[in-house]
Design a protein around this motif. Sequence first.
Motif, short mmCIF file in Angstrom:
data_model
loop_
_atom_site.label_atom_id
_atom_site.label_comp_id
_atom_site.label_asym_id
_atom_site.label_seq_id
_atom_site.Cartn_x
_atom_site.Cartn_y
_atom_site.Cartn_z
N THR A 277 0.85 -1.18 0.00
CA THR A 277 0.00 0.00 0.00
C THR A 277 0.89 1.24 0.00
N TRP A 278 0.32 2.35 -0.37
CA TRP A 278 1.06 3.59 -0.32
C TRP A 278 1.19 4.03 1.14
N PRO A 279 2.25 4.72 1.51
CA PRO A 279 2.34 5.26 2.88
C PRO A 279 1.21 6.26 3.11
N ARG A 280 0.51 6.11 4.22
CA ARG A 280 -0.66 6.96 4.44
C ARG A 280 -0.88 7.18 5.93
N VAL A 281 -1.71 8.17 6.23
CA VAL A 281 -2.11 8.46 7.60
C VAL A 281 -3.63 8.40 7.65
N ASN A 282 -4.16 7.47 8.43
CA ASN A 282 -5.62 7.32 8.53
C ASN A 282 -6.19 8.28 9.56
N ASP A 283 -7.43 8.68 9.37
CA ASP A 283 -8.12 9.46 10.39
C ASP A 283 -9.02 8.58 11.25
N PHE A 284 -8.81 7.26 11.17
CA PHE A 284 -9.54 6.30 12.00
C PHE A 284 -8.60 5.14 12.32
N HIS A 285 -8.90 4.43 13.39
CA HIS A 285 -8.13 3.25 13.77
C HIS A 285 -8.65 2.05 12.98
N VAL A 286 -7.76 1.23 12.44
CA VAL A 286 -8.16 0.10 11.60
C VAL A 286 -7.53 -1.19 12.13
N LEU A 287 -8.35 -2.24 12.27
CA LEU A 287 -7.85 -3.57 12.63
C LEU A 287 -7.63 -4.36 11.36
N VAL A 288 -6.39 -4.82 11.13
CA VAL A 288 -6.01 -5.52 9.90
C VAL A 288 -5.52 -6.91 10.26
N TRP A 289 -5.98 -7.92 9.52
CA TRP A 289 -5.75 -9.33 9.85
C TRP A 289 -4.98 -10.03 8.73
N VAL A 290 -3.98 -10.80 9.09
CA VAL A 290 -3.23 -11.60 8.12
C VAL A 290 -3.96 -12.94 7.97
N TYR A 291 -4.67 -13.10 6.86
CA TYR A 291 -5.45 -14.31 6.61
C TYR A 291 -4.59 -15.42 6.01
N ARG A 292 -3.64 -15.08 5.17
CA ARG A 292 -2.74 -16.06 4.56
C ARG A 292 -1.32 -15.48 4.54
N GLY A 293 -0.33 -16.36 4.70
CA GLY A 293 1.06 -15.94 4.54
C GLY A 293 1.53 -15.02 5.64
N ARG A 294 2.28 -13.99 5.25
CA ARG A 294 2.77 -13.02 6.21
C ARG A 294 2.90 -11.66 5.56
N ALA A 295 2.96 -10.62 6.39
CA ALA A 295 3.01 -9.25 5.89
C ALA A 295 3.85 -8.41 6.82
N ARG A 296 4.47 -7.37 6.26
CA ARG A 296 5.28 -6.43 7.03
C ARG A 296 4.52 -5.11 7.16
N PHE A 297 4.36 -4.67 8.40
CA PHE A 297 3.65 -3.43 8.69
C PHE A 297 4.64 -2.40 9.18
N THR A 298 4.70 -1.28 8.48
CA THR A 298 5.54 -0.16 8.91
C THR A 298 4.62 0.88 9.55
N VAL A 299 4.79 1.09 10.85
CA VAL A 299 3.89 1.97 11.60
C VAL A 299 4.73 2.95 12.40
N GLY A 300 4.61 4.21 12.07
CA GLY A 300 5.32 5.24 12.81
C GLY A 300 6.83 5.08 12.79
N GLY A 301 7.40 4.56 11.70
CA GLY A 301 8.84 4.44 11.59
C GLY A 301 9.40 3.12 12.08
N ARG A 302 8.60 2.27 12.71
CA ARG A 302 9.03 0.94 13.15
C ARG A 302 8.34 -0.13 12.33
N VAL A 303 8.91 -1.34 12.31
CA VAL A 303 8.42 -2.41 11.45
C VAL A 303 8.01 -3.62 12.29
N VAL A 304 6.84 -4.18 12.00
CA VAL A 304 6.36 -5.40 12.65
C VAL A 304 6.01 -6.39 11.55
N THR A 305 6.56 -7.61 11.59
CA THR A 305 6.22 -8.66 10.65
C THR A 305 5.26 -9.63 11.32
N LEU A 306 4.09 -9.82 10.71
CA LEU A 306 3.05 -10.68 11.28
C LEU A 306 2.75 -11.83 10.33
#
Length: 438
Positions: A277-306
Amino acid sequence: MTNYPVIRVDASIPPVVTHVFTTAREAVLFWVLSGEADVHVGGRVLTLAAAEAVLVPPGHRFKLDVGAHSIVFPIAVPRDEVPAIENVVRLSVRETWHDWLVHRFARSLGYMRGVRTTPDGLTELLSGAASAHEAANTVGAPPMPTSAEAFAVAKRFVDSPEHDADLAELARSVHVGTRTLQRQFVDETGLSLSHWRAAARIAVSVEHLASGRDIGWVANRVGFATAGGFTRAFRRHTGLAPSVFVRSRATDGKLCSTSLATDVTMSPAPDVPGGETWPRVNDFHVLVWVYRGRARFTVGGRVVTLRRGDAIVLPAGVRNRIDTEPGSLVLPLGSRDSRVPDAGRRFDAVVHFPLESESYLLHTVVANYSRVRPVMHDEHRLIDLACRSAEPALVGAAQDRIRGVVNTNRRLRARETVRRQAPVRVGTGCRHRRTGIT
Protein backbone atom coordinates in the motif's frame (compact mmCIF):
# COMPACT_ATOMS: atom_id res chain seq x y z
CA MET A 1 2.70 -20.67 19.05
CA THR A 2 2.33 -16.92 19.24
CA ASN A 3 3.72 -14.18 21.44
CA TYR A 4 0.56 -12.10 21.11
CA PRO A 5 -2.65 -12.27 23.16
CA VAL A 6 -5.08 -14.81 21.68
CA ILE A 7 -8.70 -13.79 21.04
CA ARG A 8 -11.14 -16.65 20.52
CA VAL A 9 -14.37 -15.48 18.93
CA ASP A 10 -17.23 -17.64 20.18
CA ALA A 11 -20.10 -16.61 17.92
CA SER A 12 -22.22 -18.17 15.20
CA ILE A 13 -22.69 -16.71 11.74
CA PRO A 14 -26.27 -15.43 11.35
CA PRO A 15 -28.37 -15.62 8.14
CA VAL A 16 -28.59 -12.63 5.82
CA VAL A 17 -31.46 -11.37 3.66
CA THR A 18 -30.54 -8.40 1.49
CA HIS A 19 -32.72 -5.76 -0.11
CA VAL A 20 -33.37 -5.85 -3.85
CA PHE A 21 -30.49 -4.27 -5.78
CA THR A 22 -29.80 -3.51 -9.43
CA THR A 23 -26.41 -4.00 -11.05
CA ALA A 24 -26.37 -0.75 -12.99
CA ARG A 25 -22.77 -0.33 -14.17
CA GLU A 26 -20.96 -3.36 -12.82
CA ALA A 27 -21.59 -7.07 -12.80
CA VAL A 28 -21.49 -8.93 -9.48
CA LEU A 29 -20.03 -12.37 -8.88
CA PHE A 30 -21.62 -14.04 -5.83
CA TRP A 31 -19.32 -16.81 -4.61
CA VAL A 32 -20.35 -19.19 -1.82
CA LEU A 33 -17.28 -20.10 0.21
CA SER A 34 -19.25 -22.20 2.71
CA GLY A 35 -22.87 -23.06 3.45
CA GLU A 36 -25.56 -22.15 0.93
CA ALA A 37 -27.43 -19.18 -0.52
CA ASP A 38 -30.40 -18.39 -2.75
CA VAL A 39 -29.94 -15.75 -5.44
CA HIS A 40 -33.23 -14.25 -6.66
CA VAL A 41 -32.71 -12.81 -10.14
CA GLY A 42 -34.83 -12.48 -13.27
CA GLY A 43 -37.88 -14.09 -11.70
CA ARG A 44 -35.90 -17.21 -10.76
CA VAL A 45 -34.22 -18.53 -7.64
CA LEU A 46 -30.78 -20.09 -7.99
CA THR A 47 -29.75 -22.16 -4.97
CA LEU A 48 -25.98 -22.23 -4.59
CA ALA A 49 -23.97 -24.61 -2.44
CA ALA A 50 -20.40 -24.22 -1.22
CA ALA A 51 -17.86 -23.79 -4.04
CA GLU A 52 -20.50 -22.45 -6.43
CA ALA A 53 -20.93 -18.93 -7.81
CA VAL A 54 -23.25 -16.93 -10.03
CA LEU A 55 -22.42 -13.93 -12.21
CA VAL A 56 -25.18 -11.30 -12.43
CA PRO A 57 -24.50 -9.05 -15.45
CA PRO A 58 -25.20 -5.29 -15.43
CA GLY A 59 -28.86 -4.31 -15.68
CA HIS A 60 -30.33 -7.12 -13.56
CA ARG A 61 -32.25 -6.85 -10.28
CA PHE A 62 -31.35 -9.36 -7.59
CA LYS A 63 -31.78 -10.28 -3.94
CA LEU A 64 -29.68 -12.59 -1.79
CA ASP A 65 -30.76 -15.01 0.97
CA VAL A 66 -27.74 -16.41 2.80
CA GLY A 67 -28.21 -19.31 5.19
CA ALA A 68 -26.90 -19.43 8.75
CA HIS A 69 -23.26 -20.50 9.09
CA SER A 70 -22.68 -19.47 5.45
CA ILE A 71 -20.16 -17.11 3.87
CA VAL A 72 -20.89 -15.45 0.51
CA PHE A 73 -18.48 -13.01 -1.13
CA PRO A 74 -19.97 -10.37 -3.49
CA ILE A 75 -17.22 -9.45 -5.93
CA ALA A 76 -17.73 -6.39 -8.13
CA VAL A 77 -16.75 -6.93 -11.77
CA PRO A 78 -16.20 -3.83 -13.94
CA ARG A 79 -18.07 -3.92 -17.24
CA ASP A 80 -14.83 -4.11 -19.26
CA GLU A 81 -13.86 -7.33 -17.47
CA VAL A 82 -17.13 -9.13 -18.21
CA PRO A 83 -17.05 -11.36 -21.31
CA ALA A 84 -19.76 -11.01 -23.95
CA ILE A 85 -22.46 -12.71 -21.88
CA GLU A 86 -25.78 -11.09 -21.02
CA ASN A 87 -27.37 -14.04 -19.20
CA VAL A 88 -26.98 -14.91 -15.55
CA VAL A 89 -24.08 -17.34 -15.40
CA ARG A 90 -23.70 -20.12 -12.85
CA LEU A 91 -20.22 -21.43 -12.04
CA SER A 92 -18.61 -24.26 -10.17
CA VAL A 93 -15.35 -23.22 -8.52
CA ARG A 94 -12.69 -25.56 -7.21
CA GLU A 95 -10.80 -24.93 -4.00
CA THR A 96 -7.66 -23.90 -5.89
CA TRP A 97 -9.43 -20.66 -6.85
CA HIS A 98 -10.56 -19.76 -3.31
CA ASP A 99 -7.61 -17.67 -2.13
CA TRP A 100 -7.48 -15.78 -5.40
CA LEU A 101 -11.19 -14.90 -5.13
CA VAL A 102 -10.67 -13.59 -1.59
CA HIS A 103 -7.79 -11.51 -2.96
CA ARG A 104 -10.08 -10.17 -5.71
CA PHE A 105 -12.70 -9.15 -3.12
CA ALA A 106 -10.06 -7.42 -0.98
CA ARG A 107 -8.71 -5.55 -4.00
CA SER A 108 -12.19 -4.31 -4.87
CA LEU A 109 -12.44 -2.59 -1.47
CA GLY A 110 -9.95 0.07 -2.57
CA TYR A 111 -8.51 0.61 0.92
CA MET A 112 -6.29 -2.49 0.70
CA ARG A 113 -5.44 -2.11 -2.96
CA GLY A 114 -2.36 0.04 -2.66
CA VAL A 115 -0.05 -0.29 -5.65
CA ARG A 116 -2.00 -1.92 -8.48
CA THR A 117 -1.28 -5.60 -8.83
CA THR A 118 -0.63 -7.49 -12.03
CA PRO A 119 -3.66 -8.16 -14.26
CA ASP A 120 -5.83 -10.77 -12.59
CA GLY A 121 -7.57 -13.85 -13.91
CA LEU A 122 -11.20 -12.83 -13.50
CA THR A 123 -11.71 -12.43 -17.24
CA GLU A 124 -10.19 -15.85 -17.79
CA LEU A 125 -12.39 -17.35 -15.09
CA LEU A 126 -15.58 -15.91 -16.55
CA SER A 127 -14.59 -16.71 -20.11
CA GLY A 128 -14.40 -20.33 -19.06
CA ALA A 129 -18.08 -20.10 -18.27
CA ALA A 130 -18.81 -19.73 -21.97
CA SER A 131 -17.31 -23.08 -22.88
CA ALA A 132 -18.90 -24.79 -25.82
CA HIS A 133 -19.88 -27.94 -23.96
CA GLU A 134 -22.00 -26.11 -21.37
CA ALA A 135 -23.27 -23.27 -23.52
CA ALA A 136 -25.75 -25.69 -25.03
CA ASN A 137 -27.68 -25.41 -21.76
CA THR A 138 -27.80 -21.64 -21.49
CA VAL A 139 -30.63 -20.37 -23.64
CA GLY A 140 -34.27 -20.42 -22.69
CA ALA A 141 -37.21 -18.08 -22.78
CA PRO A 142 -36.87 -15.19 -20.31
CA PRO A 143 -39.41 -15.11 -17.46
CA MET A 144 -42.81 -13.75 -18.46
CA PRO A 145 -44.01 -10.55 -16.76
CA THR A 146 -47.16 -10.80 -14.66
CA SER A 147 -49.00 -7.52 -15.30
CA ALA A 148 -51.54 -7.62 -18.13
CA GLU A 149 -49.89 -4.87 -20.20
CA ALA A 150 -46.32 -6.19 -20.04
CA PHE A 151 -47.52 -9.78 -20.55
CA ALA A 152 -49.33 -8.76 -23.76
CA VAL A 153 -46.18 -7.08 -25.08
CA ALA A 154 -44.02 -10.05 -24.13
CA LYS A 155 -46.38 -12.48 -25.86
CA ARG A 156 -46.16 -10.31 -28.97
CA PHE A 157 -42.37 -10.59 -28.90
CA VAL A 158 -42.54 -14.38 -28.64
CA ASP A 159 -45.23 -14.86 -31.29
CA SER A 160 -43.74 -12.37 -33.75
CA PRO A 161 -40.05 -11.79 -32.92
CA GLU A 162 -39.48 -10.28 -36.38
CA HIS A 163 -41.61 -7.22 -35.59
CA ASP A 164 -39.53 -4.22 -34.51
CA ALA A 165 -41.99 -1.81 -32.91
CA ASP A 166 -40.40 0.87 -30.73
CA LEU A 167 -41.16 1.47 -27.06
CA ALA A 168 -43.66 4.26 -27.68
CA GLU A 169 -45.69 2.14 -30.13
CA LEU A 170 -45.68 -0.82 -27.76
CA ALA A 171 -46.85 1.33 -24.85
CA ARG A 172 -49.69 2.82 -26.93
CA SER A 173 -50.82 -0.65 -27.98
CA VAL A 174 -51.51 -1.60 -24.36
CA HIS A 175 -52.65 1.88 -23.24
CA VAL A 176 -49.90 2.68 -20.71
CA GLY A 177 -47.03 5.13 -20.60
CA THR A 178 -43.54 4.20 -21.71
CA ARG A 179 -42.13 4.53 -18.19
CA THR A 180 -44.87 2.30 -16.78
CA LEU A 181 -44.17 -0.40 -19.36
CA GLN A 182 -40.42 -0.25 -18.73
CA ARG A 183 -40.95 -0.44 -14.98
CA GLN A 184 -43.23 -3.46 -15.31
CA PHE A 185 -40.60 -5.40 -17.24
CA VAL A 186 -37.79 -4.52 -14.83
CA ASP A 187 -39.82 -5.16 -11.65
CA GLU A 188 -41.41 -8.40 -12.85
CA THR A 189 -38.62 -10.03 -14.86
CA GLY A 190 -35.41 -8.34 -13.74
CA LEU A 191 -34.75 -7.28 -17.36
CA SER A 192 -35.35 -4.06 -19.24
CA LEU A 193 -37.77 -4.28 -22.15
CA SER A 194 -34.97 -4.20 -24.73
CA HIS A 195 -33.01 -6.91 -22.91
CA TRP A 196 -36.16 -9.03 -22.61
CA ARG A 197 -36.90 -8.71 -26.34
CA ALA A 198 -33.31 -9.64 -27.24
CA ALA A 199 -33.45 -12.69 -24.94
CA ALA A 200 -36.79 -13.77 -26.44
CA ARG A 201 -35.44 -13.47 -29.97
CA ILE A 202 -32.43 -15.61 -29.13
CA ALA A 203 -34.63 -18.17 -27.37
CA VAL A 204 -36.88 -18.46 -30.44
CA SER A 205 -33.84 -18.68 -32.71
CA VAL A 206 -32.56 -21.69 -30.76
CA GLU A 207 -35.65 -23.69 -31.69
CA HIS A 208 -35.23 -22.84 -35.37
CA LEU A 209 -31.52 -23.69 -35.30
CA ALA A 210 -32.30 -26.98 -33.60
CA SER A 211 -34.75 -27.84 -36.41
CA GLY A 212 -31.95 -27.51 -38.98
CA ARG A 213 -32.70 -24.08 -40.42
CA ASP A 214 -29.74 -22.16 -41.76
CA ILE A 215 -28.45 -19.07 -40.00
CA GLY A 216 -29.63 -16.59 -42.64
CA TRP A 217 -33.21 -17.86 -42.51
CA VAL A 218 -33.24 -17.82 -38.71
CA ALA A 219 -31.81 -14.30 -38.59
CA ASN A 220 -34.60 -12.98 -40.79
CA ARG A 221 -37.26 -14.93 -38.90
CA VAL A 222 -36.37 -13.39 -35.53
CA GLY A 223 -36.00 -9.82 -36.74
CA PHE A 224 -32.38 -9.29 -37.81
CA ALA A 225 -31.56 -7.56 -41.09
CA THR A 226 -28.38 -9.58 -41.66
CA ALA A 227 -26.90 -12.91 -40.61
CA GLY A 228 -23.88 -11.01 -39.26
CA GLY A 229 -26.04 -8.93 -36.96
CA PHE A 230 -27.78 -12.05 -35.68
CA THR A 231 -24.45 -13.82 -35.11
CA ARG A 232 -23.11 -10.90 -33.09
CA ALA A 233 -26.28 -10.76 -30.94
CA PHE A 234 -26.24 -14.52 -30.44
CA ARG A 235 -22.61 -14.47 -29.35
CA ARG A 236 -23.26 -11.55 -27.00
CA HIS A 237 -26.13 -13.46 -25.40
CA THR A 238 -24.61 -16.94 -25.17
CA GLY A 239 -20.86 -16.44 -25.60
CA LEU A 240 -20.86 -18.60 -28.76
CA ALA A 241 -21.48 -18.23 -32.47
CA PRO A 242 -24.71 -19.93 -33.67
CA SER A 243 -22.78 -22.57 -35.62
CA VAL A 244 -20.70 -23.54 -32.60
CA PHE A 245 -23.80 -23.58 -30.43
CA VAL A 246 -25.59 -25.95 -32.80
CA ARG A 247 -22.63 -28.34 -32.88
CA SER A 248 -22.37 -28.27 -29.08
CA ARG A 249 -26.07 -28.93 -28.63
CA ALA A 250 -26.02 -31.76 -31.14
CA THR A 251 -23.08 -33.35 -29.35
CA ASP A 252 -24.47 -32.88 -25.87
CA GLY A 253 -28.10 -33.71 -26.59
CA LYS A 254 -29.39 -31.84 -23.55
CA LEU A 255 -32.37 -29.58 -23.22
CA CYS A 256 -31.89 -25.86 -22.80
CA SER A 257 -32.31 -24.11 -19.47
CA THR A 258 -32.13 -20.52 -18.37
CA SER A 259 -28.81 -20.64 -16.55
CA LEU A 260 -25.27 -21.59 -17.34
CA ALA A 261 -23.66 -24.24 -15.14
CA THR A 262 -20.01 -24.85 -15.88
CA ASP A 263 -16.80 -25.87 -14.15
CA VAL A 264 -14.49 -22.89 -14.59
CA THR A 265 -11.44 -24.63 -13.21
CA MET A 266 -10.30 -26.21 -16.42
CA SER A 267 -7.40 -23.74 -16.23
CA PRO A 268 -5.30 -23.28 -13.08
CA ALA A 269 -6.05 -20.39 -10.74
CA PRO A 270 -3.72 -17.36 -10.96
CA ASP A 271 -1.18 -16.83 -8.20
CA VAL A 272 -2.08 -14.31 -5.52
CA PRO A 273 0.45 -11.52 -6.14
CA GLY A 274 2.46 -9.71 -3.52
CA GLY A 275 1.85 -6.01 -3.12
CA GLU A 276 2.16 -2.91 -1.04
CA THR A 277 0.00 0.00 0.00
CA TRP A 278 1.06 3.59 -0.32
CA PRO A 279 2.34 5.26 2.88
CA ARG A 280 -0.66 6.96 4.44
CA VAL A 281 -2.11 8.46 7.60
CA ASN A 282 -5.62 7.32 8.53
CA ASP A 283 -8.12 9.46 10.39
CA PHE A 284 -9.54 6.30 12.00
CA HIS A 285 -8.13 3.25 13.77
CA VAL A 286 -8.16 0.10 11.60
CA LEU A 287 -7.85 -3.57 12.63
CA VAL A 288 -6.01 -5.52 9.90
CA TRP A 289 -5.75 -9.33 9.85
CA VAL A 290 -3.23 -11.60 8.12
CA TYR A 291 -5.45 -14.31 6.61
CA ARG A 292 -2.74 -16.06 4.56
CA GLY A 293 1.06 -15.94 4.54
CA ARG A 294 2.77 -13.02 6.21
CA ALA A 295 3.01 -9.25 5.89
CA ARG A 296 5.28 -6.43 7.03
CA PHE A 297 3.65 -3.43 8.69
CA THR A 298 5.54 -0.16 8.91
CA VAL A 299 3.89 1.97 11.60
CA GLY A 300 5.32 5.24 12.81
CA GLY A 301 8.84 4.44 11.59
CA ARG A 302 9.03 0.94 13.15
CA VAL A 303 8.42 -2.41 11.45
CA VAL A 304 6.36 -5.40 12.65
CA THR A 305 6.22 -8.66 10.65
CA LEU A 306 3.05 -10.68 11.28
CA ARG A 307 1.96 -14.14 10.18
CA ARG A 308 -1.27 -16.01 9.58
CA GLY A 309 -3.81 -15.32 12.31
CA ASP A 310 -2.10 -12.19 13.63
CA ALA A 311 -3.92 -8.85 13.55
CA ILE A 312 -2.73 -5.31 14.24
CA VAL A 313 -4.49 -2.05 14.95
CA LEU A 314 -3.16 0.70 12.70
CA PRO A 315 -3.62 3.83 14.85
CA ALA A 316 -5.19 6.99 13.53
CA GLY A 317 -2.83 9.88 12.91
CA VAL A 318 0.23 7.65 12.41
CA ARG A 319 1.83 7.00 9.02
CA ASN A 320 1.64 3.33 8.04
CA ARG A 321 2.36 1.03 5.13
CA ILE A 322 1.66 -2.66 4.41
CA ASP A 323 3.88 -4.96 2.31
CA THR A 324 2.69 -8.49 1.47
CA GLU A 325 4.56 -11.43 0.01
CA PRO A 326 3.21 -13.45 -2.95
CA GLY A 327 0.47 -15.80 -1.78
CA SER A 328 -0.33 -13.65 1.27
CA LEU A 329 -3.68 -12.06 2.04
CA VAL A 330 -4.36 -9.16 4.41
CA LEU A 331 -7.97 -8.22 5.21
CA PRO A 332 -9.51 -5.35 7.23
CA LEU A 333 -11.71 -6.43 10.14
CA GLY A 334 -13.17 -3.06 11.09
CA SER A 335 -12.39 0.48 12.13
CA ARG A 336 -13.07 3.05 14.83
CA ASP A 337 -13.42 6.82 14.54
CA SER A 338 -10.41 8.47 16.19
CA ARG A 339 -12.72 11.06 17.77
CA VAL A 340 -14.41 8.41 19.95
CA PRO A 341 -13.11 8.57 23.57
CA ASP A 342 -10.76 5.67 24.28
CA ALA A 343 -12.79 4.27 27.23
CA GLY A 344 -9.98 1.93 28.20
CA ARG A 345 -9.15 0.85 24.67
CA ARG A 346 -5.56 0.59 23.51
CA PHE A 347 -5.23 1.68 19.90
CA ASP A 348 -1.77 0.16 19.54
CA ALA A 349 -2.58 -3.55 19.82
CA VAL A 350 -1.33 -6.72 18.16
CA VAL A 351 -3.42 -9.84 18.79
CA HIS A 352 -3.79 -13.36 17.40
CA PHE A 353 -6.94 -15.12 16.17
CA PRO A 354 -6.75 -18.95 16.10
CA LEU A 355 -7.72 -20.99 13.03
CA GLU A 356 -11.13 -21.91 14.44
CA SER A 357 -12.10 -18.22 14.33
CA GLU A 358 -11.36 -17.81 10.60
CA SER A 359 -14.93 -18.41 9.38
CA TYR A 360 -16.38 -15.76 11.68
CA LEU A 361 -13.63 -13.31 10.71
CA LEU A 362 -14.31 -13.82 7.00
CA HIS A 363 -18.01 -13.27 7.67
CA THR A 364 -17.11 -10.02 9.47
CA VAL A 365 -15.00 -8.82 6.52
CA VAL A 366 -17.94 -9.33 4.15
CA ALA A 367 -20.50 -7.82 6.54
CA ASN A 368 -18.38 -4.74 7.27
CA TYR A 369 -17.44 -3.97 3.67
CA SER A 370 -20.45 -5.02 1.56
CA ARG A 371 -24.25 -5.04 1.55
CA VAL A 372 -24.34 -8.72 2.51
CA ARG A 373 -24.86 -7.78 6.14
CA PRO A 374 -27.11 -9.34 8.80
CA VAL A 375 -29.56 -7.34 10.87
CA MET A 376 -28.09 -5.91 14.10
CA HIS A 377 -24.53 -6.42 12.89
CA ASP A 378 -21.90 -4.82 15.15
CA GLU A 379 -19.17 -3.61 12.81
CA HIS A 380 -16.93 -2.53 15.72
CA ARG A 381 -17.00 -5.78 17.67
CA LEU A 382 -13.60 -7.19 16.68
CA ILE A 383 -11.62 -3.96 16.86
CA ASP A 384 -13.12 -3.26 20.28
CA LEU A 385 -12.15 -6.77 21.44
CA ALA A 386 -8.61 -6.27 20.20
CA CYS A 387 -8.18 -2.83 21.71
CA ARG A 388 -9.64 -3.68 25.11
CA SER A 389 -8.03 -7.05 25.75
CA ALA A 390 -4.66 -6.93 24.01
CA GLU A 391 -1.26 -5.87 25.25
CA PRO A 392 0.40 -2.98 23.42
CA ALA A 393 2.11 -3.88 20.15
CA LEU A 394 5.76 -3.12 19.65
CA VAL A 395 5.17 -0.32 17.18
CA GLY A 396 7.57 2.21 18.57
CA ALA A 397 6.74 5.71 17.50
CA ALA A 398 3.09 4.85 16.97
CA GLN A 399 2.74 3.88 20.62
CA ASP A 400 4.71 6.90 21.82
CA ARG A 401 2.69 9.30 19.73
CA ILE A 402 -0.66 8.07 21.03
CA ARG A 403 0.52 8.21 24.63
CA GLY A 404 2.08 11.60 24.01
CA VAL A 405 -1.19 13.04 22.71
CA VAL A 406 -3.11 11.66 25.71
CA ASN A 407 -0.52 12.95 28.21
CA THR A 408 -0.38 16.37 26.56
CA ASN A 409 -4.16 16.69 26.74
CA ARG A 410 -4.12 15.76 30.42
CA ARG A 411 -1.42 18.33 31.18
CA LEU A 412 -3.35 21.04 29.35
CA ARG A 413 -6.54 20.23 31.25
CA ALA A 414 -4.67 20.27 34.57
CA ARG A 415 -3.02 23.60 33.72
CA GLU A 416 -6.39 25.12 32.80
CA THR A 417 -7.88 23.93 36.11
CA VAL A 418 -5.05 25.55 38.10
CA ARG A 419 -5.40 28.76 36.11
CA ARG A 420 -9.12 28.98 36.83
CA GLN A 421 -8.61 28.48 40.55
CA ALA A 422 -5.62 30.83 40.96
CA PRO A 423 -6.26 34.09 42.93
CA VAL A 424 -6.22 37.37 40.97
CA ARG A 425 -4.99 40.61 42.64
CA VAL A 426 -7.09 43.74 42.15
CA GLY A 427 -5.52 46.87 43.64
CA THR A 428 -4.50 46.12 47.22
CA GLY A 429 -7.23 43.57 47.78
CA CYS A 430 -7.52 39.96 46.69
CA ARG A 431 -10.43 37.98 45.21
CA HIS A 432 -10.75 34.55 43.56
CA ARG A 433 -11.92 33.69 40.08
CA ARG A 434 -15.25 32.00 40.00
CA THR A 435 -14.88 28.26 39.57
CA GLY A 436 -18.50 27.52 38.95
CA ILE A 437 -18.79 25.82 42.37
CA THR A 438 -21.34 27.39 44.66
